[in-house]
Design an enzyme around this catalytic site. Structure first.
Site, PDB file in Angstrom:
ATOM      1  N   GLY A  85       0.833  -1.196   0.000  1.00 56.91           N
ATOM      2  CA  GLY A  85       0.000   0.000   0.000  1.00 56.91           C
ATOM      3  C   GLY A  85       0.865   1.242   0.000  1.00 56.91           C
ATOM      4  N   ASP A  86       0.219   2.379   0.032  1.00 62.36           N
ATOM      5  CA  ASP A  86       0.942   3.640   0.087  1.00 62.36           C
ATOM      6  C   ASP A  86       0.002   4.697   0.649  1.00 62.36           C
ATOM      7  OD1 ASP A  86       3.726   4.609  -1.018  1.00 62.36           O
ATOM      8  OD2 ASP A  86       2.326   6.266  -1.318  1.00 62.36           O
TER       9      ASP A  86
END
Length: 207
Positions: A85-86
């Site tokens: 994710g980010d």
């Protein structure tokens, strides 16, 4: 232990301490692999699309890495899940990533009293056993009281803010008392919405 009736293996594709902490709070056992991608090479003007692209790019890189590992062919019955994710911070319409230097960190943190810091994050769960991928976008808003310069300077001196999007660390003891309120959850702001993460893992295991 992974509290699920069906055993599985979980890899976290992140070196973020906050994400590791939150995943432990969920009760999952996991190993850590760093994707090692050039995040600066992936750009998009919309925050939601940017974090989605980055989360999937990290997953793609790690899938390739695992396939290239010697003896990486998986014959075990246990599903192998990859969590990537980010996150970015959006402030007054501008996308903020990790501050590049003290001046930028100072600018980011001091400006949060003027308008809310909106965190936009992606959560991507890849089931390497089935090849399927499950993802979600999460948002939260943080409203701050004015943050004294002395606090900003202490945060910069400690250095941890340089590893956080927008230099935002609501969980830091120096900052918590300056948080007016949060629309959303603290874990979302820290980079990993626990309810969404659990739901995506459950979906990946159910399919």
């Amino acid at each position: 232990m992974n509290q699920h009736p069906r055993p599985f293996r979980l890899i976290l594709g992140s070196s973020s301490r906050s994400r590791q902490q939150l995943l432990k709070e969920l009760g999952y056992e996991f190993s850590i692999l760093k994707p090692g991608i050039d995040e600066e090479a992936i750009r998009h003007p919309e925050a939601e699309q940017l974090v989605r692209l980055l989360g999937n790019a990290k997953a793609d890189a790690l899938v390739k890495m695992l396939k290239n590992e010697k003896g990486s062919s998986r014959t075990t019955a246990e599903p192998l899940l990859l969590l990537t994710g980010d996150q970015v911070v959006v402030h007054q319409g501008r996308i903020l990533e990790k501050p590049q230097d003290p001046a930028e960190a100072r600018q980011f943190i001091a400006s949060y009293a003027n308008a809310p810091a909106i965190t936009v994050g992606s959560i991507v769960v890849s089931n390497l056993s089935t090849g399927k991928r499950y993802e979600a976008i999460d948002r939260a808003e943080v409203y701050f009281h004015p943050i004294p310069e002395s606090v900003v300077e202490r945060l910069i001196a400690e250095g941890a803010v340089f590893a956080c999007s927008g230099g935002l660390m609501v969980e830091h003891p120096l900052l918590t008392k300056f948080v007016h309120h949060i629309v959303g959850t603290v874990d979302s702001v820290m980079g990993l919405n626990k309810d969404l993460t659990r739901a995506l893992i459950e979906r990946a295991l159910a399919d």
